[in-house]
Design a protein around this motif. Structure first.
Motif, PDB file in Angstrom:
ATOM      1  N   ASN A  93       3.222  20.368  -1.399  1.00 55.90           N
ATOM      2  CA  ASN A  93       2.772  19.842  -2.386  1.00 55.90           C
ATOM      3  C   ASN A  93       1.433  20.185  -1.836  1.00 55.90           C
ATOM      4  OD1 ASN A  93       2.241  17.534  -0.759  1.00 55.90           O
ATOM      5  ND2 ASN A  93       4.021  16.777  -1.671  1.00 55.90           N
ATOM      6  N   ASN A  94       1.312  19.910  -3.433  1.00 54.81           N
ATOM      7  CA  ASN A  94      -0.782  19.892  -3.876  1.00 54.81           C
ATOM      8  C   ASN A  94      -1.476  18.663  -2.401  1.00 54.81           C
ATOM      9  OD1 ASN A  94      -0.283  17.256  -4.597  1.00 54.81           O
ATOM     10  ND2 ASN A  94      -0.841  17.597  -6.428  1.00 54.81           N
ATOM     11  N   LYS A  95      -0.495  17.228  -1.977  1.00 50.97           N
ATOM     12  CA  LYS A  95      -1.420  16.712  -0.892  1.00 50.97           C
ATOM     13  C   LYS A  95      -1.172  17.289   0.349  1.00 50.97           C
ATOM     14  CE  LYS A  95      -2.375  13.274  -4.045  1.00 50.97           C
ATOM     15  NZ  LYS A  95      -3.525  13.086  -3.483  1.00 50.97           N
ATOM     16  N   GLY A  96      -0.516  18.324   0.721  1.00 46.82           N
ATOM     17  CA  GLY A  96      -0.331  18.681   2.370  1.00 46.82           C
ATOM     18  C   GLY A  96       0.908  18.192   2.627  1.00 46.82           C
ATOM     19  N   VAL A  97       2.211  17.821   2.030  1.00 47.51           N
ATOM     20  CA  VAL A  97       3.454  17.419   2.210  1.00 47.51           C
ATOM     21  C   VAL A  97       4.072  18.008   2.685  1.00 47.51           C
ATOM     22  CG1 VAL A  97       4.510  14.721   2.607  1.00 47.51           C
ATOM     23  CG2 VAL A  97       1.766  14.745   3.079  1.00 47.51           C
ATOM     24  N   ILE A  98       4.911  18.025   3.109  1.00 46.37           N
ATOM     25  CA  ILE A  98       6.617  18.627   2.977  1.00 46.37           C
ATOM     26  C   ILE A  98       8.193  17.690   3.272  1.00 46.37           C
ATOM     27  CG2 ILE A  98       6.651  20.059   4.846  1.00 46.37           C
ATOM     28  CD1 ILE A  98       7.969  22.655   3.132  1.00 46.37           C
ATOM     29  N   SER A  99       9.162  18.006   2.725  1.00 48.32           N
ATOM     30  CA  SER A  99      10.477  17.357   3.552  1.00 48.32           C
ATOM     31  C   SER A  99      10.687  17.908   3.896  1.00 48.32           C
ATOM     32  CB  SER A  99      11.088  16.812   1.854  1.00 48.32           C
ATOM     33  OG  SER A  99      11.944  18.229   1.572  1.00 48.32           O
ATOM     34  N   LEU A 100      11.475  17.212   5.156  1.00 47.10           N
ATOM     35  CA  LEU A 100      12.061  17.658   6.855  1.00 47.10           C
ATOM     36  C   LEU A 100      12.808  18.602   5.509  1.00 47.10           C
ATOM     37  CD1 LEU A 100      12.191  17.970   9.413  1.00 47.10           C
ATOM     38  CD2 LEU A 100      13.878  15.974   9.769  1.00 47.10           C
ATOM     39  N   SER A 103       4.262  16.350   7.451  1.00 47.46           N
ATOM     40  CA  SER A 103       2.508  16.698   7.298  1.00 47.46           C
ATOM     41  C   SER A 103       2.443  18.056   7.430  1.00 47.46           C
ATOM     42  CB  SER A 103       1.167  15.546   7.363  1.00 47.46           C
ATOM     43  OG  SER A 103       1.092  15.600   8.753  1.00 47.46           O
ATOM     44  N   LYS A 104       1.116  18.595   7.068  1.00 50.99           N
ATOM     45  CA  LYS A 104       0.807  19.777   7.490  1.00 50.99           C
ATOM     46  C   LYS A 104       0.377  19.375   8.625  1.00 50.99           C
ATOM     47  CE  LYS A 104      -2.002  24.062   5.748  1.00 50.99           C
ATOM     48  NZ  LYS A 104      -2.936  24.204   5.294  1.00 50.99           N
ATOM     49  N   GLY A 144       0.594  -1.196   0.221  1.00 49.76           N
ATOM     50  CA  GLY A 144       0.266   0.215   0.254  1.00 49.76           C
ATOM     51  C   GLY A 144       0.947   1.366   0.175  1.00 49.76           C
ATOM     52  N   ARG A 145       0.251   2.263  -0.422  1.00 42.64           N
ATOM     53  CA  ARG A 145       0.885   3.508  -0.597  1.00 42.64           C
ATOM     54  C   ARG A 145      -0.146   4.949  -0.831  1.00 42.64           C
ATOM     55  NH1 ARG A 145       4.103   4.990  -5.403  1.00 42.64           N
ATOM     56  NH2 ARG A 145       4.506   7.767  -3.617  1.00 42.64           N
ATOM     57  N   ASP A 146       0.749   5.794  -0.076  1.00 40.35           N
ATOM     58  CA  ASP A 146      -0.012   7.575   0.180  1.00 40.35           C
ATOM     59  C   ASP A 146       0.983   8.224   0.139  1.00 40.35           C
ATOM     60  OD1 ASP A 146       0.674   7.450   2.892  1.00 40.35           O
ATOM     61  OD2 ASP A 146      -1.159   7.408   3.629  1.00 40.35           O
ATOM     62  N   GLU A 147       0.845   9.662   0.315  1.00 47.46           N
ATOM     63  CA  GLU A 147       1.615  10.433   0.130  1.00 47.46           C
ATOM     64  C   GLU A 147       2.799  10.515   1.426  1.00 47.46           C
ATOM     65  OE1 GLU A 147      -1.366  11.394  -0.223  1.00 47.46           O
ATOM     66  OE2 GLU A 147      -2.203  11.594   1.320  1.00 47.46           O
TER      67      GLU A 147
END
Length: 497
Positions: free
Chosen positions: A324-331, A363-364, A88-91
């Motif tokens: 990003n458009n999924k509400g995620v950013i790298s550390l 995540s946000k 399984g996977r998500d953002e």
């Protein structure tokens, strides 16, 4: 007298990997449907229901998992690696990215084929083979009693008054596997991938989502077998009235199997303003708050100020973070935009999920907690609560836990804390370790009662309500209260097509 551990019981009843809660509902369902069958159709229908319900329950509870285990054994023998890794996977999570590139597609393709194959075998058994066996046993019993065996679709062979064209137009449609395969081929042709790499990535993504849902969710396990099972039972019914009963009963049962218990519990919780936190996570929350408050006794406002402090300009601060458009950013990006002001806390918060392909993410929701302060924003606490609330899977790099499941746990912690504060305020009380302990126990016991009530509601629907409705539908259509599996309607004038 041994006291009931409400946390342990509720944790078991809400754990999708546990057989006990499903088995409890299945026992009630089988008992109810067998009893209703005996009341309407006597020994013949009662025994058919007993054989059908028990065999289906065994295959649903154990069949796919056993076949899946056999598939893993075969896969290991032929050299497929990393079969213990969820696909399984998500953002925020993608365990299969830890699989070496060279074997990733092969592993995902094998797992997908194995899972689909296991579900297909279980479907064939419950939808096509077992109904035939059930009919054969009934006919053998009828022969011993000197009764005429019942042929499949025998109403068509006994001089029904409708002509063939009319009969065809009103009978239930059979499912054509050839048509299904042809449609699948056409759909596959319509998929567009740019190059071999695009095809491989697209195929892996699709297979990963389907495989995970079928293998690891109650809904996926049920739906993967139910569609074919219902089609098989309708196709193999002995006449259209029996087929309609199967169609109504099995489709209506999906709601009561999957959603009735949690929906009822959630409704009761909303009506009584009772917060719900996954029970194992709630134990972590309780212990953390008791440890944090120590020997202090705080009024509700003081407790609130220490539990969580959100900056007044939190929206402005988050708007400056390039999610990003999924509400995620790298550390690394987060630290760069915040000029390393929260570097240590952000690093710990990114540990709420394993790295994705070697990259740490936020995540946000997690970023908002990094920018806030207080007991329930502490990254180590949140990590422990989430891991406990996912039965130890959230921090396992080989397991996939959906982002929504994790964020729901974190959100529920905030709602629980708000409810605790509101209860103290309404009772004009201060909050200390004992108040937290008592409030947690009351919340846990109330939620346990709501969950049991939900299971009772599910059992009522499956064991009593659905059989009563399906029998009434047949009675209205045929003017008869006979068991449609063995009834002869050819001479009945009141039969409605």
């Amino acid at each position: 007298m041994t006291k009931i551990n409400a946390t342990k019981v509720l944790s078991t009843l809400t754990n999708p990997d546990k057989i006990l809660p499903v088995a409890m509902i299945e026992v009630a369902t089988t008992a109810g449907r067998v009893y209703q069958g005996y009341k309407r159709g006597g020994e013949e229908e009662g025994r058919e229901r007993l054989r059908e319900e028990t065999s289906t329950a065994v295959f649903w509870l154990l069949g796919v998992k056993v076949l899946n285990s056999i598939g893993d054994f075969i896969g290991e023998k032929i050299g497929i690696k990393n079969l213990n890794v969820d696909v399984g996977r998500d953002e925020l999570r993608a365990p299969y990215l830890n699989i070496p590139d060279a074997s990733r597609f092969k592993t995902c393709a094998y797992k997908f084929g194995k899972i689909i194959g296991s579900a297909a075998i279980a479907t064939a058994l419950t939808g096509f083979i077992l109904p035939k066996v059930n009919h054969m046993i009934t006919n053998a019993s009828r022969k011993k009693k000197g009764l005429e065996p019942v042929e499949d679709n025998f109403i068509k062979r006994r001089g029904a008054n409708k002509d063939a064209a009319s009969e065809k137009s009103t009978s239930l449609p059979a499912v054509s596997m050839a048509d299904f395969v042809e449609k699948a081929k056409n759909n596959a042709k319509n998929l567009s991938f740019k190059g071999a790499a695009g095809f491989a990535n697209g195929a892996i993504n699709l297979m990963s989502v389907l495989s995970h849902n079928i293998e690891n969710t109650t809904a996926g396990r049920l739906m993967s077998t139910d569609a074919g099972m219902i089609a098989g039972r309708v196709t193999n019914s002995r006449n259209k009235f029996e087929g309609m009963e199967f169609l109504f009963r099995d489709t209506a049962s999906i709601y009561f199997y999957l959603f009735a218990a949690p929906n009822a519990a959630a409704l009761l919780g909303k009506m009584t303003n009772t917060p719900y936190v996954q029970p194992d996570a709630l134990e972590v929350v309780k212990n953390h708050l008791i440890k944090s408050i120590g020997s202090n006794s705080l009024n509700p406002e003081e407790f609130k100020a220490r539990a969580k402090v959100v900056p007044d300009n939190i929206a402005e601060l988050l708007s400056k973070v390039p999610f990003n458009n999924k509400g995620v950013i790298s550390l690394d990006e987060f630290n760069a935009v915040t000029k390393d002001m929260y570097k240590e806390t952000a690093l710990k918060m990114s540990g709420l999920q394993p790295d994705m392909g070697g990259i740490k993410l936020l995540s946000k929701q997690q970023a908002a907690d990094v920018l806030s302060d207080g007991w329930i924003c502490d990254p180590e606490f949140l990590k422990n609560a989430v891991n406990a609330g996912t039965y130890g899977k959230a921090l396992d790099k080989n397991k996939f836990i959906p982002r929504k499941a994790v964020e729901d746990i974190i959100s529920s912690v905030g709602k629980f804390t708000d409810s605790l504060i509101e209860t103290a305020k309404n009772g004009n009380k201060c909050i200390d370790a004992k108040f937290i302990e008592d409030f947690t126990k009351k919340t846990m016991r109330t939620n346990l009662a709501f969950r049991i009530a939900g299971m009772v509601f599910a059992g009522f629907g499956l064991a009593y309500l659905i059989p009563k409705l399906q029998y009434k539908i047949t009675e209205i259509r045929t003017g008869s209260t006979l068991f449609p599996g063995t009834a002869d309607y050819s001479d009945t004038e009141n039969v409605k097509n």
